[in-house]
Design a protein around this motif. Structure first.
Motif, PDB file in Angstrom:
ATOM      1  N   SER A   7      -0.134  -8.913  -1.421  1.00 37.85           N
ATOM      2  CA  SER A   7       1.013  -7.978  -1.701  1.00 37.85           C
ATOM      3  C   SER A   7       0.525  -6.963  -2.615  1.00 37.85           C
ATOM      4  O   SER A   7       0.677  -5.728  -2.401  1.00 37.85           O
ATOM      5  CB  SER A   7       2.225  -8.698  -2.070  1.00 37.85           C
ATOM      6  OG  SER A   7       2.662  -9.729  -0.824  1.00 37.85           O
ATOM      7  N   PHE A   8       0.155  -7.300  -3.595  1.00 38.95           N
ATOM      8  CA  PHE A   8      -0.144  -6.428  -4.670  1.00 38.95           C
ATOM      9  C   PHE A   8      -1.273  -5.522  -4.216  1.00 38.95           C
ATOM     10  O   PHE A   8      -1.119  -4.229  -4.475  1.00 38.95           O
ATOM     11  CB  PHE A   8      -0.669  -7.411  -5.806  1.00 38.95           C
ATOM     12  CG  PHE A   8       0.551  -7.682  -6.802  1.00 38.95           C
ATOM     13  CD1 PHE A   8       1.245  -6.811  -7.582  1.00 38.95           C
ATOM     14  CD2 PHE A   8       0.793  -9.038  -6.896  1.00 38.95           C
ATOM     15  CE1 PHE A   8       2.068  -7.006  -8.501  1.00 38.95           C
ATOM     16  CE2 PHE A   8       1.944  -9.378  -7.821  1.00 38.95           C
ATOM     17  CZ  PHE A   8       2.570  -8.422  -8.474  1.00 38.95           C
ATOM     18  N   ALA A  11       0.366  -3.386  -1.817  1.00 39.54           N
ATOM     19  CA  ALA A  11       1.194  -2.195  -2.366  1.00 39.54           C
ATOM     20  C   ALA A  11       0.335  -1.317  -3.071  1.00 39.54           C
ATOM     21  O   ALA A  11       0.302   0.051  -2.972  1.00 39.54           O
ATOM     22  CB  ALA A  11       1.836  -2.904  -3.360  1.00 39.54           C
ATOM     23  N   TRP A  12      -0.990  -1.680  -3.630  1.00 40.57           N
ATOM     24  CA  TRP A  12      -1.779  -0.602  -4.104  1.00 40.57           C
ATOM     25  C   TRP A  12      -2.259   0.239  -3.291  1.00 40.57           C
ATOM     26  O   TRP A  12      -2.399   1.604  -3.397  1.00 40.57           O
ATOM     27  CB  TRP A  12      -2.788  -1.337  -5.077  1.00 40.57           C
ATOM     28  CG  TRP A  12      -3.559  -0.283  -5.590  1.00 40.57           C
ATOM     29  CD1 TRP A  12      -5.043  -0.333  -5.413  1.00 40.57           C
ATOM     30  CD2 TRP A  12      -3.423   0.739  -6.733  1.00 40.57           C
ATOM     31  NE1 TRP A  12      -5.624   0.536  -6.242  1.00 40.57           N
ATOM     32  CE2 TRP A  12      -4.528   1.349  -6.897  1.00 40.57           C
ATOM     33  CE3 TRP A  12      -2.384   1.142  -7.117  1.00 40.57           C
ATOM     34  CZ2 TRP A  12      -4.811   2.434  -7.637  1.00 40.57           C
ATOM     35  CZ3 TRP A  12      -2.285   2.263  -7.978  1.00 40.57           C
ATOM     36  CH2 TRP A  12      -3.619   2.917  -8.294  1.00 40.57           C
ATOM     37  N   LEU A 205       6.421  -7.624   1.065  1.00 41.81           N
ATOM     38  CA  LEU A 205       6.469  -7.922  -0.325  1.00 41.81           C
ATOM     39  C   LEU A 205       6.034  -6.623  -0.782  1.00 41.81           C
ATOM     40  O   LEU A 205       6.420  -6.266  -2.232  1.00 41.81           O
ATOM     41  CB  LEU A 205       5.730  -9.112  -0.729  1.00 41.81           C
ATOM     42  CG  LEU A 205       6.035  -9.586  -2.045  1.00 41.81           C
ATOM     43  CD1 LEU A 205       7.536  -9.880  -2.352  1.00 41.81           C
ATOM     44  CD2 LEU A 205       5.280 -10.972  -2.418  1.00 41.81           C
ATOM     45  N   ALA A 206       4.808  -6.055  -0.452  1.00 41.92           N
ATOM     46  CA  ALA A 206       4.244  -4.815  -1.057  1.00 41.92           C
ATOM     47  C   ALA A 206       5.185  -3.682  -1.056  1.00 41.92           C
ATOM     48  O   ALA A 206       5.243  -2.908  -2.036  1.00 41.92           O
ATOM     49  CB  ALA A 206       3.130  -4.298   0.075  1.00 41.92           C
ATOM     50  N   LEU A 209       7.276  -4.227  -3.906  1.00 47.03           N
ATOM     51  CA  LEU A 209       6.823  -3.930  -5.089  1.00 47.03           C
ATOM     52  C   LEU A 209       6.877  -2.402  -5.427  1.00 47.03           C
ATOM     53  O   LEU A 209       7.259  -1.909  -6.269  1.00 47.03           O
ATOM     54  CB  LEU A 209       5.446  -4.315  -5.145  1.00 47.03           C
ATOM     55  CG  LEU A 209       5.230  -5.884  -5.243  1.00 47.03           C
ATOM     56  CD1 LEU A 209       3.587  -6.332  -4.930  1.00 47.03           C
ATOM     57  CD2 LEU A 209       5.788  -6.333  -6.517  1.00 47.03           C
ATOM     58  N   ILE A 212      10.349  -1.752  -6.499  1.00 47.79           N
ATOM     59  CA  ILE A 212      10.705  -1.960  -7.771  1.00 47.79           C
ATOM     60  C   ILE A 212       9.906  -0.775  -8.696  1.00 47.79           C
ATOM     61  O   ILE A 212      10.509  -0.394  -9.814  1.00 47.79           O
ATOM     62  CB  ILE A 212      10.066  -3.230  -8.079  1.00 47.79           C
ATOM     63  CG1 ILE A 212      10.797  -4.353  -7.587  1.00 47.79           C
ATOM     64  CG2 ILE A 212      10.081  -3.695  -9.724  1.00 47.79           C
ATOM     65  CD1 ILE A 212      10.279  -5.817  -7.531  1.00 47.79           C
ATOM     66  N   ALA A 213       8.685  -0.481  -8.293  1.00 49.64           N
ATOM     67  CA  ALA A 213       7.806   0.390  -9.283  1.00 49.64           C
ATOM     68  C   ALA A 213       8.751   1.662  -9.307  1.00 49.64           C
ATOM     69  O   ALA A 213       9.040   2.275 -10.428  1.00 49.64           O
ATOM     70  CB  ALA A 213       6.800   0.896  -8.519  1.00 49.64           C
TER      71      ALA A 213
END
Lengths: 234, 276, 228
Positions: A7-8, A11-12, A205-206, A209, A212-213
């Motif tokens: 996910s991280f 997301a990136w 989830l990404a 994130l 959230i960011a």
């Protein structure tokens, strides 16, 4: 654990690729929730200030009511607005259902009690400090409310941010009145819900994130501006 | 008064933001449809072709079949595109729909743990009724949509046809989730349970865990999709002409070909069968 | 000297406690200082007169109606400039913008703060804030200025400056009614002393005799305790 890692990474990649579809969704989320928060502030802040300063019958009942409505379930608000805006409903003629406007209306209803209740707390504290001085100068209660709203503007930014946070994070109301239509009413939270139902948990989830960011950066900017303003004005 | 000016400009900004890109002049119809068609990606494949051919945008609101029909009953959609023949015919009989036209079918499958503890696969994995009987007999966990969707309605029909009275047989093994196809599959994956799913959603579903197809290919499992124009006599604002254009397109050669050409991993999901 | 305020049997009871006990008093002097021990009800009496509190009984009579302003122990500054703070009171009284600005500017000049008119009021020192509060009150050109311990939280230099301004306001003809803990200040400002103890008005005497020969035992005890 791999899901979290994925996910991280996803997301990136999403952010790095400056994906235009994602940007459109983020922009719509921001637009809708910002507009809803603005309306909530315009309506809720004067209500909150009058509840703090005013003396009228039913004031206590209203305070309890607004405090209680802070916990309004988004789905209920969504349903309510849906029934209002539906073609078969009283406001059906405007054809607003499944549009960003409908989403703004639903979120504004959801957020107004939050802004009003938090504003009341902030202004009540200020009123305790300012009351004698303002009354000595001859300010009426509504005038005092207006003065305190302006004077408490830095503290009130917290109320606005709380409202915005609630608006941009909720999914229940916008899902119902927006319909999660691709390219028209699909926002971050409804996209997350959709990807979750498709079983694409890393992507969901990404997106979470990214959401959230976005919320964090808005809060960080607001915090910095508030700090600067408070140092400037005391 | 500064506050009045502030008030007005705030509302103006909010209005601009809220209505910003909903261009009133954009030509579109609203289609209420099912999660299976939306989430399988079919609409993503089908609609651009129609939009290109007609200049009409299609806005899809994806819900369970029951909800999709209710939405149309309230007049909030121009066209319904769902899969529950009985419910669709009732919708027409009530006067909410003009005419039901068959468009395509896909099929249901029973998905369950690879190890198949209930032996629901049977001898050839093609008998839905026998499979359900075995699941019930062993009380193996089974997840139901429970949301009045087309898939839910089909599931209930199969239990009945298998001679099982669900009201009596229900127990902790039968999990009524009240959710869409995707969420129900997520639940089944995490519980390692059996579930009736449509093939399209299953093929595009990513969080499969230990699940695999257990029963498929029974002709009883075919799942017919129909398309209906919402009756303008009931709801005068219905975009009759544009809605009808969409229906005509999707049942004609061009639309039918587009449906047939949609594949995931080389597998065809929907089989066009509109009657000319 | 004509009487400008007549109080008759004024009382305030809050939560069963008597804070002001049937106070009867007439004021005719221009400069009046209310003295008394802590908790005697000095501030409460001022607030009743100013109309910030409603009495439980008795009445307050104004032979001619007087415009009033009040300065508090802790000045309340709005989060804006010094000038806007002074203008705020004028705005509430309905003055037009240009007139407001002119009067506020003049008032600030009189308290010696025109050079910081554009500064944020909240960031000033306590003494400067109190002077802004005085300018805000003075700009209204009140016929009666009520001051509640205006120098209690200030350092000696600021106290002297505030005292000088009060003196100037009085010299412009405004009636003064104030409380203070500072006996020296009371001597310098007052023409007449009102002595109050445990919610009762005990004596009212011209300033000279009060400090040399107070009439009541309570006042004598108070002076003994307060004089180092």
């Amino acid at each position: 654990m791999t899901t979290l890692g994925d996910s991280f990474l996803t997301a990136w990649q999403l952010v790095a690729a400056a994906d235009t579809r994602l940007a459109g969704i983020v922009w719509l989320s921001l637009r809708v929730s910002f507009a809803a928060t603005l309306i909530a502030c315009v309506v809720g802040m004067p209500i909150g200030a009058l509840l703090a300063v005013g003396r009228f019958p039913g004031r206590r009942v209203l305070i309890v009511l607004f405090n209680g409505l802070m916990g309004l379930p988004p789905v209920v608000v969504g349903l309510l607005v849906y029934l209002l805006l539906s073609r078969a409903g009283p406001l059906g003629a405007f054809g607003l259902l499944f549009s960003p406007t409908a989403m703004v209306i639903a979120q504004a209803i959801l957020v107004t009690p939050i802004v009003a209740a938090l504003t009341r707390q902030v202004i009540a504290d200020e009123w305790a400090e300012y009351r004698e001085q303002l009354r000595s100068l001859g300010a009426s209660r509504s005038r005092a409310a207006a003065t305190l709203l302006w004077d408490g503007r830095f503290s009130l930014s917290t109320a606005a941010l709380a409202g915005f946070g609630r608006a941009i994070a909720e999914v229940g109301a916008v899902m119902i009145v927006g319909g999660n239509i691709d390219g028209v009413t699909r926002v971050m939270t409804t996209t997350i819900a959709l990807e979750t139902s498709k079983g694409d948990l890393p992507l969901a989830l990404a997106l979470g994130l990214v959401l959230i960011a976005v919320v964090l950066s808005i809060n960080a900017v607001a915090y910095a501006v508030r700090g600067w303003a408070e140092r400037k004005w005391g | 008064m500064i506050f009045r000016r502030l008030f007005c400009s705030a509302l103006a900004v909010a209005g601009l933001l809220g209505a910003g890109s909903t261009r009133a002049e954009e030509r579109f119809i609203t289609v209420s449809s099912t999660t299976s068609t939306e989430q399988s990606g079919l609409f993503g494949h089908l609609l651009p072709a129609f939009e290109k051919a007609s200049g009409i945008k299609v806005r899809v609101v994806a819900l369970g079949t029951g909800q999709a029909l209710d939405l149309a009953r309230r007049g909030d959609a121009d066209v319904v595109f769902v899969h529950d023949k009985t419910a669709e015919e009732k919708f027409i009989a009530e006067g909410f729909g003009v005419k039901r036209q068959e468009v395509m079918y896909n099929d249901f499958i029973v998905v369950g743990p690879k190890a198949d503890p209930a032996k629901a696969h049977g001898t050839n994995g093609r008998d839905i009724l026998e499979g359900l009987r075995r699941i019930e007999a062993t009380k193996a966990p089974f997840v139901s949509r429970g949301d009045k969707s087309g898939t839910h309605a089909a599931e209930l029909r199969y239990w009945k046809a298998a001679g099982i009275d669900l009201d009596k047989a229900k127990g902790p093994w039968y999990r009524d989730t009240g959710s869409g196809m995707g969420p129900a599959l997520n639940t089944a994956a995490s519980m390692n349970a059996y579930i009736l799913a449509d093939r399209g959603t299953w093929l595009s579903f990513k969080n499969r865990g230990e699940l695999a197809i257990i029963v498929e290919g029974d002709t009883k499992l075919f799942n017919q999709y129909g398309v209906i124009l919402v009756n303008p006599a009931k709801h005068p604002h219905v975009k009759q002409a544009d809605g009808q254009k969409f229906i005509d397109w999707v049942v004609a050669a061009e639309g039918q070909q587009a449906i047939a050409s949609y594949k995931i991993g080389g597998e065809q999901l929907f089989f066009p069968n509109a009657k000319p | 000297m004509t009487v400008w305020l007549a109080i008759d049997g004024l009382g305030l009871i809050e939560g069963g406690t008597t804070i002001i006990d049937s106070a009867t008093l007439t004021l005719s002097a221009q400069r009046n200082v209310v003295l008394g021990p802590n908790g005697a009800g000095k501030s409460t009496l001022l607030r009743l007169i100013h109309g910030l509190l409603h009495p439980s009984g008795g009445r307050i009579a104004w032979p001619t109606s007087l415009s009033q302003a009040m300065v508090f122990q802790r000045p309340v500054m709005l989060r804006t400039t010094v000038l806007a703070n002074v203008e705020y009171g004028l705005k509430l009284k309905g003055y037009a913008t240009a007139e407001r600005r002119r009067r506020a500017g003049e008032s600030l000049a009189r308290v010696g703060l025109e050079h910081i008119a554009a500064r944020p009021a909240r960031l000033l020192s306590g003494g400067e804030q109190q002077r802004v509060a005085l300018a805000r009150a003075w700009a209204l050109e009140p016929e009666l200025l009520i001051l509640d311990e205006p120098t209690a939280s200030l350092d000696p230099a600021s106290s002297r400056e505030v005292e000088r301004i009060i003196d100037e306001i009085a010299a412009s003809g405004t009636r003064i009614l104030m409380t203070t803990h500072n006996l020296g200040q009371a001597k310098r400002i007052a023409e007449e002393i009102v002595f109050i103890d445990r919610g009762r008005i005990v004596e009212q005497t011209a300033v000279e005799p009060f400090f040399t020969l107070p009439q009541t035992e309570a006042a004598q005890r108070f002076l003994q305790e307060e004089t180092p």
